[in-house]
Design a protein around this motif. Structure first.
Motif, short mmCIF file in Angstrom:
data_model
loop_
_atom_site.label_atom_id
_atom_site.label_comp_id
_atom_site.label_asym_id
_atom_site.label_seq_id
_atom_site.Cartn_x
_atom_site.Cartn_y
_atom_site.Cartn_z
N ILE A 338 16.14 -1.84 5.55
CA ILE A 338 16.84 -1.74 4.28
C ILE A 338 17.52 -3.08 3.99
CG2 ILE A 338 18.74 -0.63 3.04
CD1 ILE A 338 18.08 1.91 4.64
N GLY A 339 17.28 -3.60 2.80
CA GLY A 339 17.86 -4.88 2.41
C GLY A 339 17.11 -6.09 2.95
N LYS A 340 15.91 -5.87 3.54
CA LYS A 340 15.14 -6.97 4.12
C LYS A 340 13.70 -6.92 3.64
CE LYS A 340 17.94 -7.30 8.34
NZ LYS A 340 17.91 -7.23 9.83
N PRO A 341 13.49 -7.23 2.34
CA PRO A 341 12.12 -7.21 1.80
C PRO A 341 11.35 -8.46 2.21
CG PRO A 341 13.66 -7.89 0.10
CD PRO A 341 14.49 -7.54 1.32
N THR A 342 10.04 -8.33 2.28
CA THR A 342 9.18 -9.45 2.62
C THR A 342 7.82 -9.24 1.96
OG1 THR A 342 8.36 -10.82 4.43
CG2 THR A 342 8.26 -8.45 4.74
N VAL A 343 7.00 -10.29 1.94
CA VAL A 343 5.68 -10.21 1.33
C VAL A 343 4.64 -9.93 2.41
CG1 VAL A 343 3.89 -11.45 0.04
CG2 VAL A 343 6.30 -11.79 -0.53
N LEU A 344 3.80 -8.94 2.17
CA LEU A 344 2.65 -8.66 3.02
C LEU A 344 1.42 -9.08 2.23
CD1 LEU A 344 1.42 -7.40 5.60
CD2 LEU A 344 1.38 -5.21 4.38
N GLU A 345 0.74 -10.11 2.69
CA GLU A 345 -0.37 -10.69 1.94
C GLU A 345 -1.70 -10.35 2.60
OE1 GLU A 345 -0.71 -14.77 -0.46
OE2 GLU A 345 -0.56 -15.06 1.71
N GLY A 346 -2.63 -9.88 1.79
CA GLY A 346 -3.98 -9.61 2.26
C GLY A 346 -4.08 -8.64 3.40
N PRO A 347 -3.40 -7.48 3.35
CA PRO A 347 -3.53 -6.52 4.45
C PRO A 347 -4.95 -5.97 4.54
CG PRO A 347 -2.39 -5.52 2.58
CD PRO A 347 -2.53 -6.97 2.27
N ASP A 348 -5.33 -5.59 5.73
CA ASP A 348 -6.66 -5.04 5.97
C ASP A 348 -6.88 -3.78 5.13
OD1 ASP A 348 -9.07 -5.24 7.98
OD2 ASP A 348 -8.52 -3.11 7.86
N ALA A 349 -8.10 -3.63 4.64
CA ALA A 349 -8.43 -2.48 3.78
C ALA A 349 -8.17 -1.16 4.49
CB ALA A 349 -9.88 -2.57 3.33
N SER A 350 -8.42 -1.09 5.79
CA SER A 350 -8.21 0.15 6.52
C SER A 350 -6.72 0.49 6.61
CB SER A 350 -8.80 0.04 7.93
OG SER A 350 -8.16 -0.99 8.67
N LEU A 351 -5.89 -0.54 6.67
CA LEU A 351 -4.44 -0.32 6.71
C LEU A 351 -3.95 0.24 5.38
CD1 LEU A 351 -2.07 -0.86 8.73
CD2 LEU A 351 -1.68 -2.99 7.47
N LEU A 352 -4.44 -0.32 4.29
CA LEU A 352 -4.08 0.18 2.96
C LEU A 352 -4.51 1.63 2.79
CD1 LEU A 352 -5.08 -2.87 0.71
CD2 LEU A 352 -2.77 -2.15 1.35
N PHE A 353 -5.72 1.94 3.23
CA PHE A 353 -6.22 3.31 3.08
C PHE A 353 -5.39 4.27 3.93
CE2 PHE A 353 -9.25 6.75 4.23
CZ PHE A 353 -9.40 7.28 2.96
N ALA A 354 -5.01 3.85 5.12
CA ALA A 354 -4.19 4.71 5.99
C ALA A 354 -2.83 4.99 5.35
CB ALA A 354 -4.01 4.06 7.36
N ALA A 355 -2.23 3.96 4.74
CA ALA A 355 -0.95 4.16 4.05
C ALA A 355 -1.10 5.11 2.89
CB ALA A 355 -0.40 2.81 3.59
N TYR A 356 -2.22 4.99 2.18
CA TYR A 356 -2.45 5.89 1.04
C TYR A 356 -2.68 7.32 1.52
CZ TYR A 356 -4.10 7.71 -3.37
OH TYR A 356 -4.24 8.46 -4.51
N GLN A 357 -3.41 7.47 2.62
CA GLN A 357 -3.61 8.81 3.17
C GLN A 357 -2.28 9.47 3.51
OE1 GLN A 357 -6.93 9.48 2.27
NE2 GLN A 357 -7.08 10.50 4.26
N ALA A 358 -1.31 8.65 3.93
CA ALA A 358 0.00 9.19 4.33
C ALA A 358 0.76 9.77 3.15
CB ALA A 358 0.83 8.10 5.01
N ILE A 359 0.44 9.32 1.92
CA ILE A 359 1.12 9.87 0.74
C ILE A 359 0.18 10.76 -0.09
CG2 ILE A 359 2.70 7.90 0.61
CD1 ILE A 359 0.96 7.08 -1.96
N GLY A 360 -1.02 11.00 0.47
CA GLY A 360 -2.00 11.77 -0.28
C GLY A 360 -1.66 13.24 -0.41
N SER A 361 -2.05 13.81 -1.50
CA SER A 361 -1.83 15.24 -1.72
C SER A 361 -3.15 15.95 -1.98
CB SER A 361 -0.89 15.45 -2.92
OG SER A 361 -1.44 14.93 -4.10
#
Length: 361
Positions: A338-361
């Motif tokens: 909290i209060g410590k934002p940073t830039v994540l550049e070019g994350p792996d496609a599988s990582l993005l999909f896993a994050a999306y699965q975590a919020i999927g309904s």
């Protein structure tokens, strides 16, 4: 207007300007910020604010020639055809560089009005009068203005500082509760990226925090505006620090586009923040308890925290066209804490999909 009942927050930088927060500010404050050199004024507003726009016009007519441009509500206002209508009104009235535009409405209206003011004769005076929570804490402050295209949100726009922003809390008193809560997504964002006090106030009593008549509500507005003023004062054109304000927005804007702007901006950003929190957690940056805190706070505000799993390919394609993408590389704001934002550049496609699965309904 007195200093005892009005908070004045200065946005510093090359073109510094004040943001006023208080009650009963409309007539006197607007005239004061328009100044004496202005002769003609265009009030850009939605139909839902028709009566108030007429009253505002009447309060200014002794000093200025005042025209009104009624535009569609919400994101439907942010189209080039609507901007062209405003330009037409100004052209037919012979607006000059010494004249002014007032953005009177929610975040979409202030975005549009700012774009119109910035582009007419390469820039006329602009006073923003946001009438929604979202407009007050985010859209009207910072000088970002834009319109949408078929390809995505805010892909055409300008950086153009207003002369002033006037946040009259009286305009929120009859706002539907769902509109207030949608605007709180941007307040929550400010809490997670820089101002933890915001989160504490909401968690202490969400009903009090979201009631426009309470001191707690006003405190949240002021804290959010102060945060944004600090950030954009350092980085007006988003060359560095200002990127942190995009927390939750990369996926959020894609959701808005996928829903053809049928979702409120705040609802989409809420889901976007959950995605960013899960992404931060999966990269080993963000503790899981902070991810849980995102979900708890957003759900207490009845904001969505999930989105259909099957929409990922569509959302990814839209994000790849987002203005925050550089050299074809996706960029996300994530948190180390909290209060410590940073830039994540070019994350792996599988990582993005896993994050999306975590919020999927």
């Amino acid at each position: 207007m007195t200093e005892t009942d009005t908070t004045v927050i200065t946005v510093s930088g090359q073109d510094s300007y004040p943001v006023f927060v208080g009650r009963g500010l409309l007539a006197d404050s607007i005239a004061e910020q328009l100044g004496t050199g202005v002769k003609k004024v265009l009030i850009v507003h939605t139909s839902t604010l028709g009566a108030r726009a007429v009253a505002l016009r009447e309060s200014l007519m002794d000093t200025y020639e005042v025209l009104i441009a009624e535009v569609p509500d919400a994101e439907a206002a942010k189209r080039v055809e609507v901007a062209a209508f405003c330009w037409q009104v100004m052209g037919q009235a012979d607006f000059s560089r010494t004249d002014a535009v007032i953005g009177f409405g929610g975040g979409a209206v202030t975005d549009l009005a700012g774009f119109v003011a910035a582009t007419w004769l390469r820039g006329v005076r602009l006073v923003q009068v946001p009438t929604s929570v979202l407009g007050m804490v985010d859209a009207a402050v910072g000088g970002k203005n834009g319109i949408n295209t078929a390809e995505g949100k805010n892909l055409v726009g300008t950086f153009y500082a207003p002369a002033a922003v006037i946040c009259d809390l009286d305009t929120l008193d009859d706002l539907p509760r769902n509109e207030i809560l949608a605007g709180f997504a941007e307040i929550v964002k400010a809490g997670f990226i820089q101002v933890p006090e915001i989160l504490d106030i909401i968690e202490a009593d969400v009903d009090v925090a979201t009631d426009p008549t309470t001191p707690e509500f006003r405190r949240l507005i002021e804290l959010s505006v102060e945060m944004k003023a600090r950030v954009v004062g350092v980085d007006f054109k988003e060359a560095g620090l200002r990127e942190i304000l995009n927390y939750g927005h990369t996926l959020g804007h894609a959701i808005e586009h996928a829903e053809r702007y049928g979702w409120r901006h705040g609802a989409a950003v809420a889901v976007g923040m959950m995605f960013a929190a899960e992404l931060g957690s999966l990269t080993g940056r963000l503790p899981v308890e902070v991810v849980d805190r995102h979900r708890s706070i957003l759900e207490s505000l009845t904001l969505p925290t999930t989105y259909p799993v099957g929409r990922w390919k569509t959302l990814l394609a839209t994000m790849q066209r987002d203005k925050k993408t550089r050299s074809g590389m996706l960029r996300f704001i994530v948190l180390d804490d909290i209060g410590k934002p940073t830039v994540l550049e070019g994350p792996d496609a599988s990582l993005l999909f896993a994050a999306y699965q975590a919020i999927g309904s």
